[in-house]
Enzyme design. Structure first.
Site, PDB file in Angstrom:
ATOM      1  N   GLU A  61       9.158  49.253  11.557  1.00 48.60           N
ATOM      2  CA  GLU A  61       8.204  48.433  12.306  1.00 48.60           C
ATOM      3  C   GLU A  61       8.710  47.006  12.545  1.00 48.60           C
ATOM      4  O   GLU A  61       8.192  46.320  13.436  1.00 48.60           O
ATOM      5  CB  GLU A  61       6.851  48.424  11.588  1.00 48.60           C
ATOM      6  CG  GLU A  61       6.180  49.801  11.631  1.00 48.60           C
ATOM      7  CD  GLU A  61       4.950  49.920  10.735  1.00 48.60           C
ATOM      8  OE1 GLU A  61       4.026  50.644  11.109  1.00 48.60           O
ATOM      9  OE2 GLU A  61       4.933  49.317   9.647  1.00 48.60           O
ATOM     10  N   MET A 104      -3.096  51.119   7.497  1.00 49.50           N
ATOM     11  CA  MET A 104      -3.226  50.839   6.070  1.00 49.50           C
ATOM     12  C   MET A 104      -3.025  49.362   5.668  1.00 49.50           C
ATOM     13  O   MET A 104      -2.918  49.075   4.481  1.00 49.50           O
ATOM     14  CB  MET A 104      -2.264  51.752   5.291  1.00 49.50           C
ATOM     15  CG  MET A 104      -2.558  53.238   5.539  1.00 49.50           C
ATOM     16  SD  MET A 104      -1.423  54.377   4.736  1.00 49.50           S
ATOM     17  CE  MET A 104      -1.904  54.193   3.031  1.00 49.50           C
ATOM     18  N   GLU A 105      -2.965  48.453   6.650  1.00 43.63           N
ATOM     19  CA  GLU A 105      -2.729  47.039   6.312  1.00 43.63           C
ATOM     20  C   GLU A 105      -3.565  46.024   7.102  1.00 43.63           C
ATOM     21  O   GLU A 105      -3.899  44.939   6.575  1.00 43.63           O
ATOM     22  CB  GLU A 105      -1.238  46.663   6.536  1.00 43.63           C
ATOM     23  CG  GLU A 105      -0.257  47.388   5.659  1.00 43.63           C
ATOM     24  CD  GLU A 105       0.109  48.778   6.177  1.00 43.63           C
ATOM     25  OE1 GLU A 105      -0.044  49.006   7.419  1.00 43.63           O
ATOM     26  OE2 GLU A 105       0.514  49.636   5.393  1.00 43.63           O
ATOM     27  N   ASP A 109       0.078  59.265  15.792  1.00 44.28           N
ATOM     28  CA  ASP A 109      -0.513  60.577  15.455  1.00 44.28           C
ATOM     29  C   ASP A 109      -2.021  60.489  15.669  1.00 44.28           C
ATOM     30  O   ASP A 109      -2.545  59.417  15.937  1.00 44.28           O
ATOM     31  CB  ASP A 109      -0.196  60.941  13.994  1.00 44.28           C
ATOM     32  CG  ASP A 109      -0.722  59.889  13.032  1.00 44.28           C
ATOM     33  OD1 ASP A 109       0.040  58.974  12.686  1.00 44.28           O
ATOM     34  OD2 ASP A 109      -1.910  59.953  12.676  1.00 44.28           O
TER      35      ASP A 109
HETATM   36  N1  ADE Z   1      -0.478  55.022  10.192  1.00 43.62           N
HETATM   37  C1  ADE Z   1      -0.049  55.875  11.136  1.00 43.62           C
HETATM   38  N2  ADE Z   1      -0.792  56.999  11.139  1.00 43.62           N
HETATM   39  C2  ADE Z   1      -1.715  56.845  10.162  1.00 43.62           C
HETATM   40  C3  ADE Z   1      -2.759  57.667   9.669  1.00 43.62           C
HETATM   41  N3  ADE Z   1      -2.970  58.876  10.184  1.00 43.62           N
HETATM   42  N4  ADE Z   1      -3.498  57.191   8.643  1.00 43.62           N
HETATM   43  C4  ADE Z   1      -3.263  55.970   8.127  1.00 43.62           C
HETATM   44  N5  ADE Z   1      -2.290  55.169   8.547  1.00 43.62           N
HETATM   45  C5  ADE Z   1      -1.519  55.583   9.563  1.00 43.62           C
END
Ligand code: ADE
Length: 230
Positions: free
Chosen positions: A11, A175-176, A199
């Site tokens: 990233e 997640m951040e 995704d």
């Molecule tokens: N970052 C990328 N895809 C994610 C997901 N499915 N859940 C949490 N963080 C992510």
């Protein structure tokens, strides 16, 4: 100077490669790379995955460097059905979907003591992101401005995805972002998160994430470089 935080190597790598006049300071176990992108001063750092790593990093960034704003770049899992792999989410606001103190009268996502579960992003940085998106997005991909939901969970099931959708109606999950947003709120630092969709955060995520992570991380990094360059 603008501070740029990414959780994973992939990233921040593209940004570090484009930087000139690079110097590095290591603080709190993290490497803060100062330099220039398109003539504009930046400090770029890889924070590691999850909210604690992100908050630790953001706290050092805003207290040890003279940053006028912070941008979080990276990938995310799409939650809104209109958000597709390769699209980009620009945060209008952010929430920690894994915070629960409803027993004490708080709403889901609300950190006890704070007025709202939602951390507003900086309007000026959102506008810069929208402008930069025009050049950064691959053919056929879209940008969206909306909510980003953060938690210490990789979301990879229909059930977990639906729960986040029902609580907060976000564009995507990662997640951040909201952890950095909270540190920026506490320190009155302008903030925005830019996240490209790797995704769909459901039963297909375990396959799509490794397949699309790299190219989508590059899209996000490209957009962020377009925002800061003079
Ligand atoms: N970052 C990328 N895809 C994610 C997901 N499915 N859940 C949490 N963080 C992510």
């Amino acid at each position: 100077m603008i501070g740029i935080i990414g959780a994973m190597e992939v990233e921040v790598q593209g940004i570090l490669e484009q930087m000139t006049d690079k110097t590095t300071r290591t603080i709190g176990g993290l490497d803060f790379h100062e330099g220039k992108i398109g003539g504009a001063p930046v400090v770029v750092v890889k924070c590691g995955i999850g909210k604690v790593n992100a908050a630790h990093c953001a706290s050092i960034l805003v207290t040890s460097f003279d940053v006028a704003g912070v941008i979080n770049t990276g990938v995310a899992g799409g939650i809104n059905p209109h958000v597709n792999i390769g699209d980009v989410a620009i945060s209008n606001d952010l929430v920690q979907h894994d915070v629960e103190a409803t027993e004490f009268g708080y709403v889901t996502g609300q950190v006890p003591g704070l007025a709202s579960p939602y951390f507003a992003a900086c309007k000026e940085l959102i506008e810069k992101a929208k402008t930069a998106a025009k050049d950064a997005l691959p053919e056929g991909k879209k940008w969206h401005v909306g909510r980003i939901a953060t938690g210490d969970q990789f979301i990879a099931s229909r059930r977990a995805k639906d729960a986040i959708w029902e609580s907060h109606v976000p564009l995507c999950t990662e997640m951040e972002g909201a952890a950095i947003a909270q540190v920026c709120m506490l320190t009155a630092t302008p903030f925005v998160a830019i996240r490209a969709i790797s995704d769909k955060a459901d039963g297909t995520a375990h396959e799509d994430f490794p397949t699309f992570m790299e190219e989508t991380a590059v899209t996000s990094a490209k957009l962020v470089m377009g925002m800061v360059g003079e």
